[in-house]
Design a protein around this motif. Structure first.
Motif, mmCIF file in Angstrom:
data_model
loop_
_atom_site.group_PDB
_atom_site.id
_atom_site.type_symbol
_atom_site.label_atom_id
_atom_site.label_comp_id
_atom_site.label_asym_id
_atom_site.label_seq_id
_atom_site.Cartn_x
_atom_site.Cartn_y
_atom_site.Cartn_z
ATOM 1 N N LEU A 3 0.819 -1.209 0.000
ATOM 2 C CA LEU A 3 0.000 0.000 0.000
ATOM 3 C C LEU A 3 0.855 1.262 0.000
ATOM 4 N N ALA A 60 0.591 3.885 -2.816
ATOM 5 C CA ALA A 60 0.169 5.252 -2.504
ATOM 6 C C ALA A 60 1.151 6.273 -3.064
ATOM 7 N N ALA A 73 0.077 4.965 4.746
ATOM 8 C CA ALA A 73 -0.142 3.547 5.025
ATOM 9 C C ALA A 73 0.168 3.207 6.485
ATOM 10 N N SER A 132 -5.820 5.344 1.170
ATOM 11 C CA SER A 132 -4.827 4.297 1.458
ATOM 12 C C SER A 132 -4.731 4.050 2.958
ATOM 13 N N LEU A 154 -10.200 2.175 -3.341
ATOM 14 C CA LEU A 154 -9.758 3.190 -2.387
ATOM 15 C C LEU A 154 -10.947 3.974 -1.835
#
Length: 297
Positions: A65, A69, A100, A151, A280
């Motif tokens: 992630l 991101a 994250a 995220s 998302l």
């Protein structure tokens, strides 16, 4: 649990393959439309990129992630700014990692408070843009916050008990909604909707996507998470609607920048944010709904 997820995933792929095999030859095809089988094959990679890290360990998913991101932020920079250098890249990497980790370590409650604050802060420039002021800056600021904030919400789901099941619920619902909306629209779509925002979306595709996403979410919520019918049904409806809304929200950001897609990572799908926009977007209302219902606090 992973076996159940594989069964659900295989069933959805089998249904998609059956629809393509039975109806693809009869459907009209525009010159710029891709072969349904090519998109079907690419869907395998899209699904694996989320479910494999989630199945391995929550920390692996959070690491993926963070990297994603950073890429999503970079795509937003490219969409709204033509000249970028190393400082922008460093900023994207730092922001992606921070988002994250914050979601995973802080959990739902602080994250929802932060979300409310960000939305409130974004309301003023958005309203100014509607009045014709700060029109260039407002969409960029909102677009940049979108992948980072969302995220963090996905990472917060990874920090819950039964993390894989929650991630699978979110992803399976919105991916089924998105995939079957496109497929049914491609095979059966005749009634355009939202011509200015998303010209290729059809009423037939939208209804099929909502039905597929809702049914998938209901099945996963009941079979894998053991949720009671009222909560399972409410989450199913919420995720199906949020998946559709997330796609439209990303389209609005692109239209504001005068672009069709984010920076491409795949010739058929556009950017990474084009692929995972619904995933998302839907993480935020799912986290809020679980918090409101007192599930797994």
């Amino acid at each position: 649990m992973i076996a159940a997820a594989l069964l659900v995933t295989a069933s959805l792929f089998a249904l998609g393959a059956t629809m393509i095999a039975l109806f693809a030859r009869r459907a009209p095809r525009a010159a710029d439309e891709s072969d349904p089988w090519a998109l079907y094959r690419s869907e395998l990679l899209i699904v694996a990129a989320v479910l494999v890290p989630a199945a391995l360990h929550p920390a692996v998913l959070v690491a993926v992630l963070a990297a994603a991101a950073a890429r999503w932020s970079w795509e937003v920079f490219l969409l709204y700014r033509s000249r970028l250098g190393m400082p922008a890249l460093v900023l994207c990497l730092a922001a992606g990692t921070a988002a994250a980790l914050a979601g995973y370590l802080l959990g739902t409650t602080p994250l929802l408070i932060a979300t409310a604050g960000v939305l409130a802060a974004a309301a003023w420039p958005a309203a100014a843009a509607l009045r014709g002021r700060a029109a260039a800056a407002s969409p960029f600021a909102i677009a940049l916050g979108f992948p980072l904030l969302c995220s963090a919400h996905v990472a917060a789901l990874a920090g819950r008990e039964n993390a894989f099941a929650w991630i699978f619920l979110l992803f399976a619902a919105v991916e089924a909604q998105d995939a079957f909306a496109w497929l049914a629209g491609r095979l059966f779509g005749r009634t355009p909707i939202l011509r200015r925002l998303s010209p290729r979306k059809t009423l037939e595709g939208a209804l099929a996507g909502l039905a597929a996403g809702g049914a998938t979410a209901l099945l996963v919520a009941r079979a894998m998470l053991g949720l009671e019918w009222p909560l399972a049904g409410a989450l199913a409806a919420l995720l199906a609607a949020a998946g559709f809304a997330g796609d439209l929200f990303a389209s609005a950001l692109k239209r504001a920048a005068g672009a069709k897609d984010f920076a491409r990572v795949h010739p058929l799908h556009g950017g990474l944010l084009d692929i995972y926009d619904s995933f998302l977007f839907a993480a935020v209302p799912l986290n809020a709904a679980l918090w409101a219902a007192g599930v797994g606090r």
